[in-house]
Design a protein around this motif. Structure first.
Motif, mmCIF file in Angstrom:
data_model
loop_
_atom_site.group_PDB
_atom_site.id
_atom_site.type_symbol
_atom_site.label_atom_id
_atom_site.label_comp_id
_atom_site.label_asym_id
_atom_site.label_seq_id
_atom_site.Cartn_x
_atom_site.Cartn_y
_atom_site.Cartn_z
ATOM 1 N N LYS A 40 35.011 -3.652 -35.226
ATOM 2 C CA LYS A 40 34.593 -3.290 -33.859
ATOM 3 C C LYS A 40 34.109 -1.855 -33.732
ATOM 4 O O LYS A 40 34.572 -0.967 -34.438
ATOM 5 C CB LYS A 40 35.760 -3.507 -32.875
ATOM 6 C CG LYS A 40 36.260 -4.946 -32.814
ATOM 7 C CD LYS A 40 35.158 -5.912 -32.402
ATOM 8 C CE LYS A 40 35.646 -7.349 -32.401
ATOM 9 N NZ LYS A 40 34.541 -8.312 -32.569
ATOM 10 N N TYR A 41 33.214 -1.654 -32.754
ATOM 11 C CA TYR A 41 32.762 -0.310 -32.373
ATOM 12 C C TYR A 41 33.521 0.097 -31.118
ATOM 13 O O TYR A 41 33.327 -0.496 -30.055
ATOM 14 C CB TYR A 41 31.254 -0.321 -32.087
ATOM 15 C CG TYR A 41 30.700 1.027 -31.663
ATOM 16 C CD1 TYR A 41 29.954 1.800 -32.548
ATOM 17 C CD2 TYR A 41 30.934 1.540 -30.394
ATOM 18 C CE1 TYR A 41 29.465 3.039 -32.173
ATOM 19 C CE2 TYR A 41 30.461 2.784 -30.011
ATOM 20 C CZ TYR A 41 29.724 3.528 -30.902
ATOM 21 O OH TYR A 41 29.247 4.757 -30.532
ATOM 22 N N GLY A 42 34.412 1.078 -31.251
ATOM 23 C CA GLY A 42 35.142 1.549 -30.077
ATOM 24 C C GLY A 42 34.589 2.877 -29.601
ATOM 25 O O GLY A 42 34.188 3.035 -28.451
ATOM 26 N N GLY A 46 35.603 8.254 -34.974
ATOM 27 C CA GLY A 46 36.837 8.427 -35.732
ATOM 28 C C GLY A 46 38.121 8.467 -34.932
ATOM 29 O O GLY A 46 39.191 8.679 -35.492
ATOM 30 N N GLU A 47 38.028 8.258 -33.622
ATOM 31 C CA GLU A 47 39.205 8.446 -32.766
ATOM 32 C C GLU A 47 40.028 7.178 -32.557
ATOM 33 O O GLU A 47 41.205 7.258 -32.243
ATOM 34 C CB GLU A 47 38.769 8.932 -31.371
ATOM 35 C CG GLU A 47 38.095 10.289 -31.360
ATOM 36 C CD GLU A 47 39.099 11.448 -31.350
ATOM 37 O OE1 GLU A 47 40.304 11.200 -31.226
ATOM 38 O OE2 GLU A 47 38.632 12.600 -31.493
ATOM 39 N N CYS A 48 39.391 5.977 -32.665
ATOM 40 C CA CYS A 48 40.089 4.788 -32.159
ATOM 41 C C CYS A 48 40.551 3.804 -33.239
ATOM 42 O O CYS A 48 41.417 2.983 -32.981
ATOM 43 C CB CYS A 48 39.204 4.058 -31.150
ATOM 44 S SG CYS A 48 37.854 3.118 -31.916
ATOM 45 N N GLY A 49 39.963 3.853 -34.420
ATOM 46 C CA GLY A 49 40.396 2.973 -35.503
ATOM 47 C C GLY A 49 39.923 1.532 -35.405
ATOM 48 O O GLY A 49 40.246 0.718 -36.277
ATOM 49 N N ALA A 50 39.144 1.176 -34.372
ATOM 50 C CA ALA A 50 38.684 -0.213 -34.229
ATOM 51 C C ALA A 50 37.775 -0.628 -35.381
ATOM 52 O O ALA A 50 37.617 -1.817 -35.662
ATOM 53 C CB ALA A 50 37.944 -0.386 -32.895
ATOM 54 N N CYS A 51 37.184 0.347 -36.056
ATOM 55 C CA CYS A 51 36.222 0.072 -37.132
ATOM 56 C C CYS A 51 36.864 0.158 -38.510
ATOM 57 O O CYS A 51 36.155 0.253 -39.511
ATOM 58 C CB CYS A 51 35.082 1.076 -37.047
ATOM 59 S SG CYS A 51 35.652 2.756 -37.392
HETATM 60 S S1 FES Z 1 34.604 3.187 -33.809
HETATM 61 FE FE1 FES Z 1 36.334 4.335 -33.128
HETATM 62 S S2 FES Z 1 37.078 5.094 -35.035
HETATM 63 FE FE2 FES Z 1 35.236 4.153 -35.613
#
Ligand code: FES
Ligand SMILES: Cc1cc2nc3c(=O)[nH]c(=O)nc-3n(C[C@H](O)[C@H](O)[C@H](O)COP(=O)(O)OP(=O)(O)OC[C@H]3O[C@@H](n4cnc5c(N)ncnc54)[C@H](O)[C@@H]3O)c2cc1C
Ligand code: FES
Lengths: 157, 280
Positions: A40-42, A46-51
């Motif tokens: 996923k793209y959140g 680098g902040e959300c970890g969805a990717c």
């Molecule tokens: S899309 Fe949020 S860390 Fe990569």
């Protein structure tokens, strides 16, 4: 036109050959060029970890990784977990413990949990919480996610 | 990020410095800073992440050498670093997230030259030297002389940061790192502080002090170091030093904190760290 480069790598066990712009990130490569939309793209920064994906066995943010740098590497995405029987217990635990609500963070959580347990099959709750620091969830309040990962850890508490 | 004309993956250090000698190169290590800096500053993008010569952590003689593309995770997990340089171990433990530590390198952290870069504070306290290689030669310079302005260093365009050399601390050396942010993870430091020295008769000898995010560069706090000299670390002594620290820094207001708040944090953290050091 921006400069492109042909790269070869292993994605979820199968060889892939693609041509990518040299400044493209791996998340865009996966989602838009290879149509693997499980990752996923959140936030894109680098902040959300969805990717989160595994690169040569360790977890990284696909949004911060240059796609050209995939050349010669082994990548695993959440789609790769589907065909990997070892990850069945983790997937089932997310379902059973209620670790999934809207599900947007779940692929990233599963990938990071896979990394944590691979590094340390005996991870305790605190180690699991620290390991998941780079993954945001807007729904669950985290407790059920940690419950899910802890239930497949060999750690006894 | 449009005007990249060539992408290079050198197979050796010699090849890398030859590419740099031709000029106009953006260097890619882990990419965790570079990916977000949309304007790549060069016609060539050079990926050094897999250069064997730039990996690894070794102790030889009295020096610990860390290769520039060693990841933050490798440093965090190194028993050698934990044993000999616990202050650096501590700074890597509160760095970003697992995913970013797995990709980000120490060389990238240094060359990005952010005043808030977390490894820079312990490296200043430990009096580290950076190793810079060009096609012509290799030089070592103290890390305190490396930072010029935010994002600016004394690295020449033809040079590659190849390693960091850290002298093994003397017997009795104690050091402490504190990072202050609004949450425990994934937080750029509001301020950070490192203090080290040899504790003798309730005084900190040969003290080194560094502050992060309170100046355009990571700051070696020379006035605070002078204030520590011969000062007994009792309540009054520590107060004198903490006041000197507050007077020395000249931070800015930004989204993370006001200048006033940062000065108070430096004062309070200096006091806290010195109390910890005095009790070791
Ligand atoms: S899309 Fe949020 S860390 Fe990569
Ligand atoms: C969400 C997020 C959280 C973060 N949290 C923190 C944090 O808590 N603490 C912290 O300190 N940083 C943090 N950072 C910043 C970043 O992750 C670090 O600075 C990291 O160490 C950079 O390393 P890299 O290998 O990814 O660098 P890159 O992005 O590859 O490079 C950074 C810069 O240095 C140059 N460079 C890299 N290696 C060399 C070399 N060997 N020689 C010459 N030039 C070189 C590059 O050209 C570029 O200009 C964070 C970043 C993000 C996105
Ligand atoms: S389940 Fe919705 S973001 Fe985590």
């Amino acid at each position: 036109m921006s400069l492109t480069r042909e790269i070869n790598f292993t994605l979820n066990g199968s060889p892939v050959k693609v041509t990518v712009p040299v400044t493209m990130n791996t998340l865009t490569l996966l989602r838009e060029q290879l149509n693997l939309t499980g990752t996923k793209y959140g936030c894109g920064e680098g902040e959300c970890g969805a990717c989160t994906i595994l690169m040569d066995g360790v977890s990284v943010n696909a949004c911060l990784m240059f796609a050209v740098d995939c050349d010669g590497r082994q990548l695993t995405t959440v789609e790769g977990l589907l065909t990997d029987c070892d990850s069945d217990p983790l997937r089932n635990a997310f379902v059973e413990k209620g670790g999934v609500q809207c599900g947007f963070c779940s692929p990233g959580m599963m990938m990071q949990a896979t990394h944590i347990l691979k590094q340390n099959p005996n991870a305790d709750r605190e180690q699991i919480q620290r390991g998941l620091e780079g993954n945001l969830c807007r729904c669950t309040g985290y407790k059920k996610i940690v419950d899910a990962v802890a239930s497949v850890s060999k750690h006894e508490d | 990020m449009t005007d990249i004309q060539s992408y290079q993956v050198p197979a050796s250090l010699a090849e890398a410095t030859a590419i740099l000698a031709n000029g106009d190169v953006s260097i890619l290590a882990g990419g965790t800073d570079l990916m977000l800096q949309k304007n790549l500053h060069g016609g060539t993008l050079m990926n050094i992440r897999r250069l064997e010569e730039l990996h690894g952590i070794q102790l030889s003689g009295n020096t610990i050498r860390i290769g520039a593309v060693t990841t933050i995770t490798k440093i965090l997990e190194s028993p050698l670093i934990e044993k000999h340089l616990p202050i650096l171990h501590e700074a890597t433990n509160h760095f970003a997230s697992v995913q970013i530590r797995n990709a980000g390198t120490i060389g990238g952290n240094i060359c990005n030259a952010s005043p808030a870069g977390d490894t820079l504070i312990p490296l200043l306290v430990l009096d580290a030297q950076v190793e810079l290689a060009s096609a012509a030669d290799t030089r070592l310079i103290p890390i305190a002389d490396f930072f010029i302005a935010p994002g600016k260093t004394s690295r020449e365009p033809g040079e590659l940061l190849t390693a960091i050399h850290i002298p093994q601390p003397a017997e009795g050396f104690v050091a402490c790192f504190e990072k202050f942010g609004s949450r425990p993870a994934l937080d750029i430091s509001t301020v950070s502080i490192g203090i080290g020295g040899i504790l003798q008769d309730s005084k900190l000898q040969a003290a080194r002090v560094a502050f992060g995010a309170v100046a355009p560069i990571p700051l070696l706090a020379k006035k605070t170091m002078a204030a520590i000299e011969n000062q007994t670390l009792d309540v009054d002594g520590i107060q004198t030093i903490a006041t000197a620290a507050r007077d020395e820094v000249n931070p800015i207001d930004d989204v993370r904190a006001s200048a006033w708040y940062r000065k108070e944090l430096i004062h309070n953290l200096t006091r806290k760290v010195l109390q910890n050091v005095a009790n070791t």
